[in-house]
Write an enzyme that holds these catalytic residues in place. Structure first.
Site, PDB file in Angstrom:
ATOM      1  N   CYS A   1       0.868  -1.182   0.000  1.00 33.86           N
ATOM      2  CA  CYS A   1       0.000   0.000   0.000  1.00 33.86           C
ATOM      3  C   CYS A   1       0.904   1.231   0.000  1.00 33.86           C
ATOM      4  O   CYS A   1       2.096   1.126  -0.296  1.00 33.86           O
ATOM      5  CB  CYS A   1      -0.971  -0.023   1.170  1.00 33.86           C
TER       6      CYS A   1
ATOM      7  N   CYS B   1      -1.257   0.876   7.430  1.00 37.16           N
ATOM      8  CA  CYS B   1      -2.695   0.604   7.607  1.00 37.16           C
ATOM      9  C   CYS B   1      -3.152  -0.670   6.886  1.00 37.16           C
ATOM     10  O   CYS B   1      -3.493  -1.663   7.514  1.00 37.16           O
ATOM     11  CB  CYS B   1      -3.533   1.792   7.129  1.00 37.16           C
ATOM     12  N   ARG B   2      -3.171  -0.639   5.542  1.00 39.31           N
ATOM     13  CA  ARG B   2      -3.809  -1.723   4.787  1.00 39.31           C
ATOM     14  C   ARG B   2      -2.921  -2.946   4.582  1.00 39.31           C
ATOM     15  O   ARG B   2      -3.349  -4.082   4.835  1.00 39.31           O
ATOM     16  CB  ARG B   2      -4.273  -1.202   3.410  1.00 39.31           C
ATOM     17  N   SER B   3      -1.696  -2.747   4.079  1.00 38.18           N
ATOM     18  CA  SER B   3      -0.870  -3.929   3.761  1.00 38.18           C
ATOM     19  C   SER B   3      -0.434  -4.714   5.001  1.00 38.18           C
ATOM     20  O   SER B   3      -0.327  -5.947   4.918  1.00 38.18           O
ATOM     21  CB  SER B   3       0.316  -3.567   2.848  1.00 38.18           C
TER      22      SER B   3
ATOM     23  N   ASP C   1      -7.816   3.744   1.162  1.00 35.76           N
ATOM     24  CA  ASP C   1      -6.911   4.208   2.212  1.00 35.76           C
ATOM     25  C   ASP C   1      -7.724   4.714   3.415  1.00 35.76           C
ATOM     26  O   ASP C   1      -8.471   5.683   3.296  1.00 35.76           O
ATOM     27  CB  ASP C   1      -6.073   5.349   1.623  1.00 35.76           C
TER      28      ASP C   1
HETATM   29  P1  4NP Z   1      -1.722   2.785   4.103  1.00 34.55           P
HETATM   30  O1  4NP Z   1      -2.300   4.162   4.688  1.00 34.55           O
HETATM   31  O2  4NP Z   1      -1.210   3.091   2.715  1.00 34.55           O
HETATM   32  O3  4NP Z   1      -2.886   1.878   4.101  1.00 34.55           O
HETATM   33  O4  4NP Z   1      -0.605   2.354   5.049  1.00 34.55           O
HETATM   34  C1  4NP Z   1      -1.483   5.319   4.753  1.00 34.55           C
HETATM   35  C2  4NP Z   1      -0.711   5.539   5.856  1.00 34.55           C
HETATM   36  C3  4NP Z   1       0.096   6.667   5.929  1.00 34.55           C
HETATM   37  C4  4NP Z   1       0.130   7.544   4.878  1.00 34.55           C
HETATM   38  C5  4NP Z   1      -0.648   7.310   3.772  1.00 34.55           C
HETATM   39  C6  4NP Z   1      -1.452   6.199   3.693  1.00 34.55           C
HETATM   40  N1  4NP Z   1       0.944   8.697   4.953  1.00 34.55           N
HETATM   41  O5  4NP Z   1       1.023   9.432   3.964  1.00 34.55           O
HETATM   42  O6  4NP Z   1       1.557   8.953   5.985  1.00 34.55           O
END
Ligand code: 4NP
Length: 156
Positions: free
Chosen positions: A13, A18-20, A129
């Protein structure tokens, strides 16, 4: 597309917090339940490196924990060129992730790449996200990841 059972998968991700990490923990859990986890490499990474070395987001740790899965020991890392030869499959959670994966694909890449829901279920759904969302968004992400993980397990 390889037709023999796959041996490794990398979930990707944007942030790898969060997701991965949820996908890594849930898919491991699903394969263990099916007795197919032995010798399978399951990992996750982010296309950005903003959170390198950090544990998953506490909201992802919490939703996984409610379903009996502990992802608190995972540590964030960024997608790297070697991943494209070490893993059979590299799966993005949304189309921006898949585009970022493709942009990093080195000439010697052997991994199959694609959108998690498309490869796992033949559905063109993105896993959204949840970073700026609510607890309900994390719950929704968990359920989408669980459904896709069950579909993906058929290829392992
Ligand atoms: P993820 O969510 O891609 O599911 O881990 C995010 C976590 C942090 C950020 C963006 C998306 N960030 O920009 O900090």
């Amino acid at each position: 597309m390889k037709t023999h059972p796959l041996r490794s998968v990398l979930f990707v991700c944007l942030g790898n917090i969060c997701r991965s990490p949820l996908a890594e923990g849930v898919f491991k859990f699903v394969l263990e339940e099916q007795g197919k986890a032995h010798g399978v490499v399951i990992d996750s990474a982010g296309t950005n490196g903003y959170h390198t070395g950090e544990a998953p987001d506490e909201r992802s740790i919490a939703v996984a924990g409610r379903y009996g899965i502990d992802i608190s020991g995972q540590r964030c890392r960024q997608l790297k060129a070697e991943d494209f030869v070490h893993f059979d499959l590299i799966l993005g959670m949304d189309r921006a992730n898949v585009a970022a994966i493709e942009a990093r694909r080195p000439p010697n890449a052997t991994a199959e790449t694609g959108l998690f829901s498309a490869v796992a279920l033949g559905e063109n759904n993105q896993i959204p996200d949840p970073y700026y969302g609510t607890g309900a968004d994390f719950e929704r992400v968990y359920l989408m990841v669980l459904k896709a993980s069950k579909g993906l397990s058929n290829r392992f």
